[in-house]
Structure formats: C-alpha cells, structure tokens
Design an enzyme around this catalytic site. Structure first.
Site, PDB file in Angstrom:
ATOM      1  N   HIS A  60      89.074 119.300  27.392  1.00 45.31           N
ATOM      2  CA  HIS A  60      89.233 119.901  26.079  1.00 45.31           C
ATOM      3  C   HIS A  60      89.033 121.264  26.252  1.00 45.31           C
ATOM      4  O   HIS A  60      89.847 122.132  25.320  1.00 45.31           O
ATOM      5  CB  HIS A  60      87.984 119.181  25.175  1.00 45.31           C
ATOM      6  CG  HIS A  60      88.144 119.682  23.816  1.00 45.31           C
ATOM      7  ND1 HIS A  60      87.469 120.985  23.289  1.00 45.31           N
ATOM      8  CD2 HIS A  60      88.681 119.234  22.699  1.00 45.31           C
ATOM      9  CE1 HIS A  60      87.639 121.142  22.125  1.00 45.31           C
ATOM     10  NE2 HIS A  60      88.291 120.162  21.452  1.00 45.31           N
ATOM     11  N   GLU A  70      91.591 128.655  29.491  1.00 47.64           N
ATOM     12  CA  GLU A  70      92.755 129.073  30.017  1.00 47.64           C
ATOM     13  C   GLU A  70      92.856 128.205  31.383  1.00 47.64           C
ATOM     14  O   GLU A  70      91.933 128.246  32.138  1.00 47.64           O
ATOM     15  CB  GLU A  70      93.087 130.420  30.171  1.00 47.64           C
ATOM     16  CG  GLU A  70      93.445 130.915  28.991  1.00 47.64           C
ATOM     17  CD  GLU A  70      94.878 130.685  28.258  1.00 47.64           C
ATOM     18  OE1 GLU A  70      95.762 130.380  28.984  1.00 47.64           O
ATOM     19  OE2 GLU A  70      94.676 130.730  27.175  1.00 47.64           O
ATOM     20  N   LEU A  74      86.119 110.883  27.580  1.00 49.41           N
ATOM     21  CA  LEU A  74      85.816 109.439  27.325  1.00 49.41           C
ATOM     22  C   LEU A  74      86.509 108.846  26.439  1.00 49.41           C
ATOM     23  O   LEU A  74      86.868 107.722  26.737  1.00 49.41           O
ATOM     24  CB  LEU A  74      84.307 109.386  27.032  1.00 49.41           C
ATOM     25  CG  LEU A  74      83.283 109.749  27.984  1.00 49.41           C
ATOM     26  CD1 LEU A  74      81.930 109.792  27.647  1.00 49.41           C
ATOM     27  CD2 LEU A  74      83.375 108.950  29.129  1.00 49.41           C
ATOM     28  N   GLY A  91      90.476 111.475  20.594  1.00 46.26           N
ATOM     29  CA  GLY A  91      90.360 111.264  19.285  1.00 46.26           C
ATOM     30  C   GLY A  91      91.842 111.299  18.631  1.00 46.26           C
ATOM     31  O   GLY A  91      92.848 111.747  19.401  1.00 46.26           O
ATOM     32  N   HIS A 147      93.345 113.560  16.973  1.00 42.19           N
ATOM     33  CA  HIS A 147      94.427 114.798  17.256  1.00 42.19           C
ATOM     34  C   HIS A 147      94.533 115.030  18.555  1.00 42.19           C
ATOM     35  O   HIS A 147      95.631 115.696  18.923  1.00 42.19           O
ATOM     36  CB  HIS A 147      93.507 116.075  16.662  1.00 42.19           C
ATOM     37  CG  HIS A 147      92.303 116.697  17.466  1.00 42.19           C
ATOM     38  ND1 HIS A 147      92.690 117.555  18.456  1.00 42.19           N
ATOM     39  CD2 HIS A 147      90.897 116.324  17.864  1.00 42.19           C
ATOM     40  CE1 HIS A 147      91.415 117.910  19.046  1.00 42.19           C
ATOM     41  NE2 HIS A 147      90.560 117.024  18.769  1.00 42.19           N
TER      42      HIS A 147
END
Length: 144
Positions: free
Chosen positions: A30, A66, A91, A94, A96
């Site tokens: 993420h 980055e 994990l 989602g 998105h």
C-alpha cells in the site's frame, strides 16, 4: 522480523514454475508516510530474490511512497522481464485495490504487449498466515 518455517535459501515451496532471467517478481504494498514501514518492502524484496532465486525483483507502492506500481513494472521490463508476477503484500485486497491492480494490468498490457502480467492472490486467510498469527499471539502470551 523473522517469519517461522521459511524454506531454505534458493528454494520456493510448491512451485514447478520455471524461473528464468525473464521472469520478474513485483512486490506490491500500500505504502506509508513512514519511511521505516516502506523500508520493510525493500527488505522483503531482498529476501524474495535470495530465497526464490529470482534475478529480477522490484517493488511498487499503491500510494504514499515511491516507486509506484507502474514505475516498479517499468523497472521489471527495463531489466528484461517478459513475465511479471505481481505479488500483493496485503492481508486482503479491498475493492479499490483489486480494481486499481486490474486497471494497472490493463495499462501494462497496452504499454508492454509482449509482457505477461499476473496478479498473485493476496495473503488473506491462507493457513500459513493464520499459523503466524497464532505464533505471534503465543509470543504475546509468553511475554505477559
């Protein structure tokens, strides 16, 4: 952090995949505003490269850090990859994230028509992840 039951260096469990110089792993996370959190993905890339015998391992962040995912994919291709295995370090994914990765793959295929991209499943409820959680709970109990 050491994860229990790792395979020995150079060995990837349950894989008959022919790892060649043209196969890359793109680890996806993420991203965080905290540098030390993002540094963990760099460390993981080194471990995957060494233990999985992959010559091309790059990273890409969904946001907040980055290189981003398109930059990571471009690095794979620049280094000679014709197959890119995108491995989410989540994990769960989602809605998105799954949608974003699908969009990225479409962009990659359009930009690199001779390169195959595949998104591996997220860690999710895999039995080994559950085992690690119970190991960590046991460590917590032992510390009390």
């Amino acid at each position: 952090m050491t994860v229990p039951r790792n395979p020995p260096p150079g060995h990837l469990r349950h894989s008959n995949f022919d790892r060649t110089m043209s196969t890359a792993v793109l680890l996806i996370a993420h991203g965080s505003r905290r540098k030390e959190a993002n540094d963990d993905l760099h460390k993981l890339a080194t471990i995957v490269s060494e233990r999985g015998s992959y010559s091309i391992v790059e990273i890409g962040f969904l946001e907040l850090a980055e290189p981003d995912i398109p930059q990571g994919a471009a690095r794979c291709v620049e280094r000679g990859a014709t197959t890119v295995l995108m491995s989410p370090y989540f994990l769960s994914m989602g809605r998105h994230v799954a949608s974003d990765l699908d969009d990225f793959c479409k962009q990659f295929v359009a930009k690199y028509p001779n390169v195959r991209f595949h998104v591996c499943p997220p860690l999710g409820l895999h039995e080994k992840v559950i085992d690690v959680i119970f190991d960590r709970i046991g460590e917590g109990e032992a510390a009390i």
